[in-house]
Design an enzyme around this catalytic site. Structure first.
Site, PDB file in Angstrom:
ATOM      1  CG  HIS A 168      -4.149   2.502   3.828  1.00 55.20           C
ATOM      2  ND1 HIS A 168      -3.047   2.443   3.264  1.00 55.20           N
ATOM      3  CD2 HIS A 168      -4.272   3.724   4.720  1.00 55.20           C
ATOM      4  CE1 HIS A 168      -2.317   3.632   3.822  1.00 55.20           C
ATOM      5  NE2 HIS A 168      -2.794   4.156   4.417  1.00 55.20           N
ATOM      6  NE  ARG A 191      -1.278  -0.280  15.927  1.00 49.45           N
ATOM      7  CZ  ARG A 191      -1.687   0.606  14.574  1.00 49.45           C
ATOM      8  NH1 ARG A 191      -1.292   1.749  14.294  1.00 49.45           N
ATOM      9  NH2 ARG A 191      -2.783   0.329  14.168  1.00 49.45           N
ATOM     10  CD  GLU A 215      -1.090   8.157   2.456  1.00 50.64           C
ATOM     11  OE1 GLU A 215      -1.733   9.005   2.541  1.00 50.64           O
ATOM     12  OE2 GLU A 215      -0.651   7.271   3.214  1.00 50.64           O
TER      13      GLU A 215
HETATM   14 CA    CA Z   1      -3.436   9.989   3.494  1.00 55.96          CA
END
Ligand code: CA
Length: 406
Positions: free
Chosen positions: A124, A133, A190
């Site tokens: 992740h 990035r 998530e």
């Molecule tokens: Ca989280």
């Protein structure tokens, strides 16, 4: 067995998870899930079978029960397993001790005083670092040395079944220099697991990796709701704030560490070697199958993710050791979430951000619609279970519907 347990039930005799439930005529109280039923612990206590103050079972949270310590909570679990399998036990011929899960309402199992969210899946962190990035330098230099985490909002943790409203906030469109205000356009889940601490420490005390499991009562499924567009604009330079604190959802049954014992596995190799206080011995990861489904309003569920808790780079013992190494205290009922649990394959990513790769690869639903993120009316459901040698220990589910912004 004095109660029917369907084959493949998450709540087998090997599990015995604890939760708080109520019914039309029973106030919120402690119970144990078994098959499709709940064993009412407050009612069992009236049979005078426990040798501790059973007022803990009449509370609206399990904190006081958990505070009794593992010697007692482990014995309660063992006794229940024994009684359920003995046709002549105290539980036999006492149908009023059992309630159908379909007739019960589940509540938050613990009062959560403090909530910490880690960021412990290397897959992740690499995916997010690649998107936001530099693909060639996705992990920050500290990532393999520190179980990175932040302190979240405890009071907005809610139990499965409670709907949430789409959050509103500031976002900055790509083609603009100034922010706009409105409902989040990139609401995401998530897929995480959370562990609940079972012992207090005082300020300046630390918990070692060797001691850590004595401080962990059990685990739940954890959906850390995230607003990606709000997050992108606000998180620099400090980190998560309004993109995260509007809600996190958990499954209602706490599966104890003891129930998960048969499912221990080795974690990924950690290189470079971690500092001594983060080193550990033994198998500290757990093989727990995880999945996420999306159910559009009035439609069928589409499974969008299969992952596994065993992928975690940093284990719970390391997380707790790191959390307390500076002398930060912990309390019974603290919630420590794992961070999004992604695997290596594209169908094992634990968030829509990754699954639909920032909206560039929309997911097809069974009803023909597509999803880049979560729509109003969608219900997101996470499930988890461990299985080995015919023994199944599951978590049930955490299911949350998204309503339009208020
Ligand atoms: Ca989280």
């Amino acid at each position: 067995m004095i109660i029917d347990i369907p084959e493949n039930s998450d709540f087998s005799i090997h599990n015995i998870p604890f939760g708080i439930f109520s019914t039309k005529d029973r106030s919120p109280r402690a119970g144990v899930a078994i098959g499709e039923h709940i064993l009412d612990l407050a009612a069992v206590a009236e049979l005078d079978v426990f040798d501790f103050n059973t007022a803990v079972f009449e509370k609206e949270a399990l904190n006081d029960f958990i505070s009794l310590g593992k010697d007692i909570t482990k014995k309660v679990r063992k006794n229940i397993q024994h009684w359920l399998q003995d046709d002549n036990s105290v539980l036999a011929n006492n149908p009023e001790l059992f309630v159908k899960q379909s007739e019960a309402q589940m509540h938050m199992p613990v009062y959560v005083g403090d909530y910490t969210d880690f960021y412990s899946s290397i897959e992740h962190a690499t995916n997010v670092g690649t998107m936001f990035r530099d693909p060639n330098n996705a992990l920050l230099p500290n990532w393999k040395h520190i179980p990175v985490g932040y302190h979240g909002r405890a009071s907005s943790i809610i139990v499965s079944g409670e709907a949430i409203h789409r959050p509103k906030g500031q976002t900055k469109p790509n083609d603009s220099d100034t922010p706009v205000f409105g409902p989040s356009q990139r609401l995401d889940f998530e897929l995480e697991m959370g562990f609940i601490t079972g012992r207090n420490t005082h300020l300046s005390e630390s918990v070692s990796t060797a001691e850590a499991e004595d401080y962990i009562f059990g685990l739940v499924l954890f959906n850390d709701w995230s607003a990606r567009d709000i997050q992108k604009w606000e998180y620099v330079p400090l980190g998560p704030f309004l993109a995260k604190n509007f809600a996190s959802s958990i499954s209602p049954w706490i599966v104890t560490l003891e129930a998960l014992e048969p499912f221990r596995v080795e974690g990924p190799e950690q290189t470079p070697e971690v500092l001594p206080y983060l080193q550990y011995e033994g198998e500290k990861n757990y093989d727990i199958n995880l999945e996420v489904g999306i159910t559009p309003e009035g439609s069928k569920e589409t499974t969008v993710c299969h992952s596994n808790f065993k992928y975690m780079y940093w284990n719970m013992a390391q997380q707790l050791a790191h959390h307390t190494v500076n002398g930060c205290n912990i309390n019974v009922g603290d919630m420590m979430a794992s961070g999004t649990i992604s695997g290596k394959s594209e169908d094992s990513y634990g968030s829509m951000l990754e699954l639909a790769w920032m909206g560039t690869k929309p997911l097809k639903m069974k009803d023909g619609t597509e999803r880049k993120f979560i729509n109003d009316g969608d219900t997101v459901t996470m499930r988890g279970y461990a299985e080995k040698d015919g023994q199944r220990v599951g978590f049930g589910e955490v299911s949350t519907k998204v309503l339009p912004a208020k």
